[in-house]
Design a protein around this motif. Sequence first.
Motif, PDB file in Angstrom:
ATOM      1  N   VAL A 295       0.873  -1.170   0.000  1.00  0.00           N
ATOM      2  CA  VAL A 295       0.000   0.000   0.000  1.00  0.00           C
ATOM      3  C   VAL A 295       0.911   1.220   0.000  1.00  0.00           C
ATOM      4  O   VAL A 295       1.671   1.433   0.952  1.00  0.00           O
ATOM      5  CB  VAL A 295      -0.926   0.017   1.229  1.00  0.00           C
ATOM      6  CG1 VAL A 295      -1.799   1.270   1.216  1.00  0.00           C
ATOM      7  CG2 VAL A 295      -1.800  -1.241   1.263  1.00  0.00           C
ATOM      8  N   LEU A 296       0.844   2.030  -1.052  1.00  0.00           N
ATOM      9  CA  LEU A 296       1.793   3.125  -1.246  1.00  0.00           C
ATOM     10  C   LEU A 296       1.088   4.463  -1.308  1.00  0.00           C
ATOM     11  O   LEU A 296       0.161   4.649  -2.099  1.00  0.00           O
ATOM     12  CB  LEU A 296       2.574   2.916  -2.556  1.00  0.00           C
ATOM     13  CG  LEU A 296       3.241   1.561  -2.776  1.00  0.00           C
ATOM     14  CD1 LEU A 296       3.827   1.494  -4.177  1.00  0.00           C
ATOM     15  CD2 LEU A 296       4.318   1.311  -1.725  1.00  0.00           C
ATOM     16  N   ASP A 297       1.542   5.402  -0.499  1.00  0.00           N
ATOM     17  CA  ASP A 297       1.035   6.772  -0.559  1.00  0.00           C
ATOM     18  C   ASP A 297       1.687   7.482  -1.739  1.00  0.00           C
ATOM     19  O   ASP A 297       2.919   7.529  -1.848  1.00  0.00           O
ATOM     20  CB  ASP A 297       1.363   7.504   0.746  1.00  0.00           C
ATOM     21  CG  ASP A 297       0.911   8.951   0.720  1.00  0.00           C
ATOM     22  OD1 ASP A 297      -0.045   9.260  -0.014  1.00  0.00           O
ATOM     23  OD2 ASP A 297       1.528   9.770   1.429  1.00  0.00           O
ATOM     24  N   VAL A 298       0.884   8.042  -2.627  1.00  0.00           N
ATOM     25  CA  VAL A 298       1.420   8.716  -3.809  1.00  0.00           C
ATOM     26  C   VAL A 298       2.311   9.887  -3.412  1.00  0.00           C
ATOM     27  O   VAL A 298       3.359  10.130  -4.022  1.00  0.00           O
ATOM     28  CB  VAL A 298       0.282   9.186  -4.727  1.00  0.00           C
ATOM     29  CG1 VAL A 298       0.803  10.138  -5.808  1.00  0.00           C
ATOM     30  CG2 VAL A 298      -0.402   7.995  -5.382  1.00  0.00           C
ATOM     31  N   MET A 299       1.937  10.622  -2.356  1.00  0.00           N
ATOM     32  CA  MET A 299       2.621  11.866  -2.018  1.00  0.00           C
ATOM     33  C   MET A 299       3.684  11.725  -0.939  1.00  0.00           C
ATOM     34  O   MET A 299       4.145  12.727  -0.396  1.00  0.00           O
ATOM     35  CB  MET A 299       1.587  12.909  -1.566  1.00  0.00           C
ATOM     36  CG  MET A 299       0.585  13.277  -2.652  1.00  0.00           C
ATOM     37  SD  MET A 299       1.389  13.931  -4.131  1.00  0.00           S
ATOM     38  CE  MET A 299       2.034  15.467  -3.479  1.00  0.00           C
ATOM     39  N   MET A 300       4.120  10.508  -0.622  1.00  0.00           N
ATOM     40  CA  MET A 300       5.163  10.376   0.401  1.00  0.00           C
ATOM     41  C   MET A 300       6.486  10.931  -0.146  1.00  0.00           C
ATOM     42  O   MET A 300       6.687  11.029  -1.358  1.00  0.00           O
ATOM     43  CB  MET A 300       5.318   8.920   0.821  1.00  0.00           C
ATOM     44  CG  MET A 300       5.872   7.997  -0.235  1.00  0.00           C
ATOM     45  SD  MET A 300       6.034   6.317   0.403  1.00  0.00           S
ATOM     46  CE  MET A 300       6.247   5.400  -1.122  1.00  0.00           C
ATOM     47  N   PRO A 301       7.420  11.303   0.767  1.00  0.00           N
ATOM     48  CA  PRO A 301       8.710  11.861   0.327  1.00  0.00           C
ATOM     49  C   PRO A 301       9.430  10.949  -0.659  1.00  0.00           C
ATOM     50  O   PRO A 301       9.346   9.726  -0.581  1.00  0.00           O
ATOM     51  CB  PRO A 301       9.489  11.984   1.643  1.00  0.00           C
ATOM     52  CG  PRO A 301       8.433  12.161   2.684  1.00  0.00           C
ATOM     53  CD  PRO A 301       7.286  11.295   2.232  1.00  0.00           C
ATOM     54  N   ALA A 302      10.134  11.588  -1.578  1.00  0.00           N
ATOM     55  CA  ALA A 302      10.738  10.920  -2.725  1.00  0.00           C
ATOM     56  C   ALA A 302      11.628   9.741  -2.334  1.00  0.00           C
ATOM     57  O   ALA A 302      12.301   9.790  -1.296  1.00  0.00           O
ATOM     58  CB  ALA A 302      11.540  11.935  -3.538  1.00  0.00           C
ATOM     59  N   PRO A 303      11.619   8.720  -3.229  1.00  0.00           N
ATOM     60  CA  PRO A 303      10.750   8.604  -4.390  1.00  0.00           C
ATOM     61  C   PRO A 303       9.302   8.360  -3.982  1.00  0.00           C
ATOM     62  O   PRO A 303       9.050   7.652  -3.007  1.00  0.00           O
ATOM     63  CB  PRO A 303      11.324   7.416  -5.166  1.00  0.00           C
ATOM     64  CG  PRO A 303      12.079   6.620  -4.150  1.00  0.00           C
ATOM     65  CD  PRO A 303      12.585   7.602  -3.148  1.00  0.00           C
ATOM     66  N   ASP A 304       8.380   8.972  -4.723  1.00  0.00           N
ATOM     67  CA  ASP A 304       6.971   8.914  -4.330  1.00  0.00           C
ATOM     68  C   ASP A 304       6.360   7.559  -4.680  1.00  0.00           C
ATOM     69  O   ASP A 304       7.025   6.664  -5.212  1.00  0.00           O
ATOM     70  CB  ASP A 304       6.186  10.058  -4.961  1.00  0.00           C
ATOM     71  CG  ASP A 304       6.149  10.000  -6.487  1.00  0.00           C
ATOM     72  OD1 ASP A 304       6.354   8.911  -7.058  1.00  0.00           O
ATOM     73  OD2 ASP A 304       5.918  11.059  -7.112  1.00  0.00           O
TER      74      ASP A 304
END
Length: 234
Positions: free
Chosen positions: A51-60
């Motif tokens: 489950v990945l948050d699109v806006m998390m700190p890079a890399p997104d």
Amino acid sequence: MSILIADDDPVVREVVRRYLERDGLTVRETADGTTTLAALADGGDQIELAVLDVMMPAPDGIEICRAIRSGPRPDTPIILLTALGDEDDRVLGLEAGADDYVTKPFSPRELALRVASVLRRTQVVRDGTEPPLRDGAVEVRPAVRLALVEGTPVDLTPREFDLLVFLLRHPQQVFSRDQLLAQVWGWDFGDLSTVTVHIKRLRAKLGARHRIETVWGRGYAWARTDTGNGAPDA
């Protein structure tokens, strides 16, 4: 089963973890793209879904999604967390290979249900009892989740695979995007562009051998070839 939750908001991670653990799942947490990539490299063979948050700190999240699809376990199911109204991010995520997405703010229980749905649909059947589906140069072996074109394996995401299997099982039948959302995704409602993007990706991966036709105003159908010899009528 081990689930990876990657989100820079600790409250989101904690709440989601509680719900998934209630369902008997093991949860690993990361807060940014760098640690997420490290977790995937360290224990990626044990992670059943990300489950990945699109806006998390890079890399997104979208970059991580692409990395998974080009990595050693490209069939790992992926659910993206996107901000409400960010349609471009959702489409980019689907085109990058995401299987599903949930928009923020979201119900933790809804996310847990989505996780369960994706896991259920991507669970490998190991007894090999279901025969292959064939049509022309396209062959699918559901028992081992393998798709081939002219004998060459094709890398499909779990949702792309499920969509192909569904269409091959129901050749010549037209399904609207609403019907495909219900039958393949298990959604009672959702963004219809999800289906459009997956159809586009599936056509591209199957190349000239795909038989997915657009029936304007109605939906999509798999038009069986004259030499098709294995796709059953439904």
